[in-house]
Design a protein around this motif. Structure first.
Motif, PDB file in Angstrom:
ATOM      1  N   ARG A  41      -3.736   4.687   9.585  1.00 53.02           N
ATOM      2  CA  ARG A  41      -4.755   5.697   9.251  1.00 53.02           C
ATOM      3  C   ARG A  41      -5.428   5.343   7.919  1.00 53.02           C
ATOM      4  NH1 ARG A  41      -2.087  10.674   6.955  1.00 53.02           N
ATOM      5  NH2 ARG A  41      -1.938   9.164   5.269  1.00 53.02           N
ATOM      6  N   ASP A  42      -4.609   4.993   6.925  1.00 52.90           N
ATOM      7  CA  ASP A  42      -5.143   4.706   5.590  1.00 52.90           C
ATOM      8  C   ASP A  42      -6.017   3.456   5.566  1.00 52.90           C
ATOM      9  OD1 ASP A  42      -3.743   6.950   4.825  1.00 52.90           O
ATOM     10  OD2 ASP A  42      -2.126   5.843   3.826  1.00 52.90           O
TER      11      ASP A  42
ATOM     12  N   VAL B 297     -11.157  -0.150   7.384  1.00 56.76           N
ATOM     13  CA  VAL B 297     -11.156  -1.613   7.287  1.00 56.76           C
ATOM     14  C   VAL B 297     -10.960  -2.227   8.669  1.00 56.76           C
ATOM     15  CG1 VAL B 297      -9.957  -3.620   6.307  1.00 56.76           C
ATOM     16  CG2 VAL B 297     -10.323  -1.591   4.914  1.00 56.76           C
ATOM     17  N   LEU B 298     -10.013  -1.682   9.420  1.00 61.58           N
ATOM     18  CA  LEU B 298      -9.761  -2.174  10.781  1.00 61.58           C
ATOM     19  C   LEU B 298     -11.014  -2.005  11.653  1.00 61.58           C
ATOM     20  CD1 LEU B 298      -6.163  -0.756  11.130  1.00 61.58           C
ATOM     21  CD2 LEU B 298      -6.739  -3.176  11.263  1.00 61.58           C
ATOM     22  N   LYS B 299     -11.656  -0.847  11.521  1.00 62.50           N
ATOM     23  CA  LYS B 299     -12.871  -0.564  12.290  1.00 62.50           C
ATOM     24  C   LYS B 299     -13.992  -1.548  11.927  1.00 62.50           C
ATOM     25  CE  LYS B 299     -15.154   3.384  12.400  1.00 62.50           C
ATOM     26  NZ  LYS B 299     -15.450   4.798  12.253  1.00 62.50           N
ATOM     27  N   GLU B 300     -14.136  -1.813  10.611  1.00 63.37           N
ATOM     28  CA  GLU B 300     -15.159  -2.766  10.148  1.00 63.37           C
ATOM     29  C   GLU B 300     -14.920  -4.157  10.731  1.00 63.37           C
ATOM     30  OE1 GLU B 300     -15.193  -2.693   5.853  1.00 63.37           O
ATOM     31  OE2 GLU B 300     -15.724  -0.564   5.843  1.00 63.37           O
ATOM     32  N   LYS B 301     -13.655  -4.497  10.960  1.00 66.29           N
ATOM     33  CA  LYS B 301     -13.306  -5.799  11.534  1.00 66.29           C
ATOM     34  C   LYS B 301     -13.419  -5.784  13.063  1.00 66.29           C
ATOM     35  CE  LYS B 301     -11.960  -7.815   7.661  1.00 66.29           C
ATOM     36  NZ  LYS B 301     -12.657  -8.931   7.062  1.00 66.29           N
ATOM     37  N   GLY B 302     -13.849  -4.638  13.608  1.00 65.76           N
ATOM     38  CA  GLY B 302     -14.105  -4.553  15.037  1.00 65.76           C
ATOM     39  C   GLY B 302     -12.958  -4.055  15.891  1.00 65.76           C
ATOM     40  N   TYR B 303     -11.901  -3.521  15.258  1.00 64.79           N
ATOM     41  CA  TYR B 303     -10.736  -3.066  16.018  1.00 64.79           C
ATOM     42  C   TYR B 303     -10.826  -1.586  16.374  1.00 64.79           C
ATOM     43  CZ  TYR B 303      -8.353  -7.351  14.526  1.00 64.79           C
ATOM     44  OH  TYR B 303      -8.006  -8.653  14.310  1.00 64.79           O
ATOM     45  N   ALA B 304     -10.428  -1.266  17.602  1.00 63.77           N
ATOM     46  CA  ALA B 304     -10.154   0.114  18.010  1.00 63.77           C
ATOM     47  C   ALA B 304      -8.630   0.221  18.063  1.00 63.77           C
ATOM     48  CB  ALA B 304     -10.751   0.381  19.382  1.00 63.77           C
TER      49      ALA B 304
ATOM     50  N   TYR C 142      -0.989  14.653  10.381  1.00 65.81           N
ATOM     51  CA  TYR C 142      -1.312  13.499   9.536  1.00 65.81           C
ATOM     52  C   TYR C 142      -2.769  13.044   9.670  1.00 65.81           C
ATOM     53  CZ  TYR C 142       3.675  13.373   8.826  1.00 65.81           C
ATOM     54  OH  TYR C 142       4.973  13.717   8.498  1.00 65.81           O
ATOM     55  N   GLU C 143      -3.568  13.796  10.434  1.00 69.91           N
ATOM     56  CA  GLU C 143      -5.007  13.533  10.574  1.00 69.91           C
ATOM     57  C   GLU C 143      -5.312  12.090  11.000  1.00 69.91           C
ATOM     58  OE1 GLU C 143      -6.714  14.838   6.854  1.00 69.91           O
ATOM     59  OE2 GLU C 143      -6.196  16.928   7.253  1.00 69.91           O
TER      60      GLU C 143
ATOM     61  N   LYS D 280       6.097  -4.212  10.238  1.00 74.15           N
ATOM     62  CA  LYS D 280       6.416  -3.672   8.908  1.00 74.15           C
ATOM     63  C   LYS D 280       5.737  -2.317   8.846  1.00 74.15           C
ATOM     64  CE  LYS D 280       6.474  -8.245   6.841  1.00 74.15           C
ATOM     65  NZ  LYS D 280       5.599  -9.235   6.186  1.00 74.15           N
ATOM     66  N   THR D 281       6.515  -1.256   8.965  1.00 75.92           N
ATOM     67  CA  THR D 281       5.932   0.080   9.109  1.00 75.92           C
ATOM     68  C   THR D 281       5.048   0.482   7.925  1.00 75.92           C
ATOM     69  OG1 THR D 281       7.916   1.143   8.225  1.00 75.92           O
ATOM     70  CG2 THR D 281       7.771   0.909  10.621  1.00 75.92           C
ATOM     71  N   LYS D 282       5.390   0.041   6.725  1.00 76.87           N
ATOM     72  CA  LYS D 282       4.613   0.456   5.546  1.00 76.87           C
ATOM     73  C   LYS D 282       3.452  -0.493   5.250  1.00 76.87           C
ATOM     74  CE  LYS D 282       8.235   3.085   3.335  1.00 76.87           C
ATOM     75  NZ  LYS D 282       9.243   3.161   2.304  1.00 76.87           N
ATOM     76  N   ASP D 283       3.327  -1.576   6.009  1.00 80.46           N
ATOM     77  CA  ASP D 283       2.287  -2.562   5.733  1.00 80.46           C
ATOM     78  C   ASP D 283       1.739  -3.148   7.041  1.00 80.46           C
ATOM     79  OD1 ASP D 283       0.714  -3.837   3.852  1.00 80.46           O
ATOM     80  OD2 ASP D 283       2.055  -5.557   3.671  1.00 80.46           O
ATOM     81  N   HIS D 284       1.631  -2.282   8.045  1.00 84.58           N
ATOM     82  CA  HIS D 284       1.272  -2.767   9.378  1.00 84.58           C
ATOM     83  C   HIS D 284      -0.174  -3.229   9.486  1.00 84.58           C
ATOM     84  CE1 HIS D 284       1.900  -3.705  13.428  1.00 84.58           C
ATOM     85  NE2 HIS D 284       1.389  -2.615  13.973  1.00 84.58           N
TER      86      HIS D 284
END
Length: 150
Positions: free
Chosen positions: A54-55, A59-66, A85-86, A140-144
């Motif tokens: 979520r956080d 960035v993920l969206k900008e890289k083209g990921y859904a 957690y929105e 890595k749950t905190k750095d996925h």
């Protein structure tokens, strides 16, 4: 457990999300799709993982990921998790394990000396043609998000 591998065609899944909407692979044709499987909504590791995504969603969206999250939780439990957690991405309530089995993430697990069947925490990156491009086995749950972007 027969987990999908790099180069495999992603299964043409169809399931309901937390709000009762039908989500299917074809909805993401021509897009890169991250399908992340987690054992149970609202547990510490799963919360860390989903909050990290979520956080880093923009960035993920900008890289083209859904993104799509999947567990065998009920729609109500997924809805509570998403609302608390929105999360800006859908969470599939795969109670019959159709998507979980199609990707091959259900199988034997060991925890504290006990062996049982459950969902393995894995992430699949599917390319624009619907082919598995990457499988992340050791999430890595905190750095996925960083794992997905590397």
């Amino acid at each position: 457990m027969n987990t999908l591998q790099v180069g495999d065609k992603a299964p043409n899944f169809k399931a309901l999300d937390e709000a009762g909407n039908t989500v299917q692979l074809s909805d993401f044709a021509g897009k890169k799709l991250v399908v992340f499987f987690y054992p149970k909504a609202s547990t510490p590791g799963c919360t860390n993982e989903a909050c990290n995504l979520r956080d880093n969603y923009e960035v993920l969206k900008e890289k083209g990921y859904a993104l799509i999250g999947v567990s065998a939780d009920s729609a109500k439990r997924q809805s509570n998790f998403k609302n608390k957690y929105e999360f800006p991405f859908p969470l599939l309530a795969d109670e019959d394990k159709a998507v979980i089995n199609a990707f091959g993430v259900w199988g034997e697990k060991k925890f504290m000396g006990r062996t049982y069947d459950g969902i393995h925490r894995k992430t699949f990156v599917v390319n624009e043609e619907g082919v598995v491009e990457r499988v992340i086995d050791k999430v890595k749950t905190k750095d996925h998000a960083a794992q997905i972007l590397e």
